[in-house]
Design a protein around this motif. Structure first.
Motif, PDB file in Angstrom:
ATOM      1  N   VAL A 201       0.905  -1.063  -0.061  1.00 10.46           N
ATOM      2  CA  VAL A 201      -0.068  -0.017   0.160  1.00 10.46           C
ATOM      3  C   VAL A 201       0.854   1.409   0.036  1.00 10.46           C
ATOM      4  CG1 VAL A 201      -1.873   1.331   1.350  1.00 10.46           C
ATOM      5  CG2 VAL A 201      -2.028  -1.124   1.039  1.00 10.46           C
ATOM      6  N   SER A 202       2.169   1.423   0.832  1.00 13.34           N
ATOM      7  CA  SER A 202       2.947   2.337   0.712  1.00 13.34           C
ATOM      8  C   SER A 202       3.236   2.568  -0.519  1.00 13.34           C
ATOM      9  CB  SER A 202       3.916   2.044   1.667  1.00 13.34           C
ATOM     10  OG  SER A 202       4.942   3.153   1.491  1.00 13.34           O
ATOM     11  N   ALA A 203       3.774   1.490  -1.489  1.00 15.13           N
ATOM     12  CA  ALA A 203       4.375   1.833  -2.712  1.00 15.13           C
ATOM     13  C   ALA A 203       3.223   2.369  -3.733  1.00 15.13           C
ATOM     14  CB  ALA A 203       4.729   0.329  -3.203  1.00 15.13           C
ATOM     15  N   THR A 207       3.471   5.946  -5.662  1.00 17.52           N
ATOM     16  CA  THR A 207       3.040   5.982  -7.177  1.00 17.52           C
ATOM     17  C   THR A 207       1.971   7.145  -7.330  1.00 17.52           C
ATOM     18  OG1 THR A 207       3.603   3.710  -7.537  1.00 17.52           O
ATOM     19  CG2 THR A 207       2.334   4.747  -9.207  1.00 17.52           C
ATOM     20  N   HIS A 208       1.095   6.888  -6.654  1.00 15.30           N
ATOM     21  CA  HIS A 208      -0.050   7.971  -6.811  1.00 15.30           C
ATOM     22  C   HIS A 208       0.177   9.187  -6.246  1.00 15.30           C
ATOM     23  CE1 HIS A 208      -4.287   9.040  -7.712  1.00 15.30           C
ATOM     24  NE2 HIS A 208      -4.394   9.378  -6.523  1.00 15.30           N
ATOM     25  N   PHE A 209       0.776   9.484  -5.322  1.00 11.81           N
ATOM     26  CA  PHE A 209       0.726  11.004  -4.709  1.00 11.81           C
ATOM     27  C   PHE A 209       2.336  11.516  -4.760  1.00 11.81           C
ATOM     28  CE2 PHE A 209      -2.685   9.460  -2.326  1.00 11.81           C
ATOM     29  CZ  PHE A 209      -3.617  10.503  -2.460  1.00 11.81           C
ATOM     30  N   GLY A 210       3.253  10.580  -5.027  1.00  8.56           N
ATOM     31  CA  GLY A 210       4.641  11.023  -5.303  1.00  8.56           C
ATOM     32  C   GLY A 210       5.157  12.290  -4.274  1.00  8.56           C
ATOM     33  N   ASP A 211       5.351  13.363  -4.817  1.00 10.55           N
ATOM     34  CA  ASP A 211       6.246  14.581  -4.099  1.00 10.55           C
ATOM     35  C   ASP A 211       5.356  14.960  -2.916  1.00 10.55           C
ATOM     36  OD1 ASP A 211       8.119  14.382  -5.720  1.00 10.55           O
ATOM     37  OD2 ASP A 211       7.302  16.332  -7.011  1.00 10.55           O
ATOM     38  N   ILE A 212       3.863  14.577  -2.880  1.00 10.21           N
ATOM     39  CA  ILE A 212       3.368  15.024  -1.658  1.00 10.21           C
ATOM     40  C   ILE A 212       3.361  14.159  -0.434  1.00 10.21           C
ATOM     41  CG2 ILE A 212       1.741  16.728  -2.874  1.00 10.21           C
ATOM     42  CD1 ILE A 212      -0.580  14.851  -2.480  1.00 10.21           C
TER      43      ILE A 212
END
Length: 261
Positions: A201-203, A207-212
């Protein structure tokens, strides 16, 4: 002054733990911080060492009776300022039903706080941290309308992932009421790196939120769980615990975000 809402529509993800301990960690880094408890359960209030049933003024007085935020501020045993809450705030949706601009009550109070502090020549807060209820009620909407950005505590499990999608949609819809509203960051809480699902889930979050996504993750830690029973942030209860060190790192990331604006 930056106003940050700690929000997640799902309960049990470490939202109040994050609000209290991020506030304490920012204060430890010599930032002037105000914690506002917007959850009628009042757990953030008791987590700072205050008796929620012994407060002269609470957020109920601010939102229901027009008391100023400045009047309701108290200094907690933890050493930072707090506006507390108790069960008097429950049922506010019904009480304010039909009232014009009921979703902007907190925003109006925040504007008045800035004016009051300027007139009193007091140094303004660097941060105001708001602990929201685990639901999309009128209190949470008030927080999202008044805030500059949202920090979302996120437990790395499937149902929490669904809740995050719902909250993201809510935030997008509320930009009509608050054009400044955005997700400041997502912080992984109750994290166990030995758990395969948590890592997966962390990965996916990365992937989805990236920089935030905050680099710091908050581990499962017995000291974090014990501290509220003693009315203390974890930094006061056990400064050298894994939980305390994690929140100090998170505070450093939040401060760095501010510098980058």
């Amino acid at each position: 002054m930056e106003i940050i809402a700690i929000a997640n529509q799902k309960g049990g993800v470490g939202k109040t733990t994050t609000a209290v301990n991020l506030t304490a960690s920012l204060a430890a880094k010599r930032k002037r911080v105000l914690l506002i408890d917007l959850d009628p359960q009042g757990n953030a209030t008791t987590g700072t060492g205050l008796d929620k049933n012994d407060l002269a003024l609470t957020m109920a007085d601010v939102l229901l009776d027009g008391v100023s935020l400045q009047e309701a501020i108290v200094t907690s045993p933890a050493g930072f300022d707090v506006i507390g809450t108790n069960r008097e705030l429950a049922g506010i949706d019904i009480t304010l039903m039909g009232q014009t601009n009921s979703h902007e009550l907190l925003k109006t109070a925040m504007t008045q706080l800035v004016t009051d502090q300027a007139n009193g020549q007091k140094k303004p807060y660097d941060y105001i941290i708001m602990d929201c209820a685990p639901s999309l009620n009128l209190l949470t909407i008030n927080a999202l309308v008044a805030t500059d950005g949202v920090i979302i505590p996120m437990q790395c499990e499937y149902y929490a992932l669904e809740g995050l999608a719902d909250l993201s949609q809510t935030i997008e819809r509320l930009t009509e009421l608050n054009p400044k509203l955005y997700i400041r960051g997502v912080v992984r809480t109750l994290f166990d790196a030995r758990n395969t699902l948590a890592r997966d889930v962390s990965a996916e979050l990365q992937t989805h939120f990236g920089d935030i996504m905050y680099k710091t993750h908050i581990p499962r830690n017995i000291r974090l769980a014990e501290a509220p029973a003693h009315g203390m942030p974890v930094i006061a209860y056990d400064r050298w615990s894994k939980g305390s060190r994690a929140y100090l790192k998170l505070a450093a990331e939040v401060i760095e975000q501010s510098r980058g604006k």
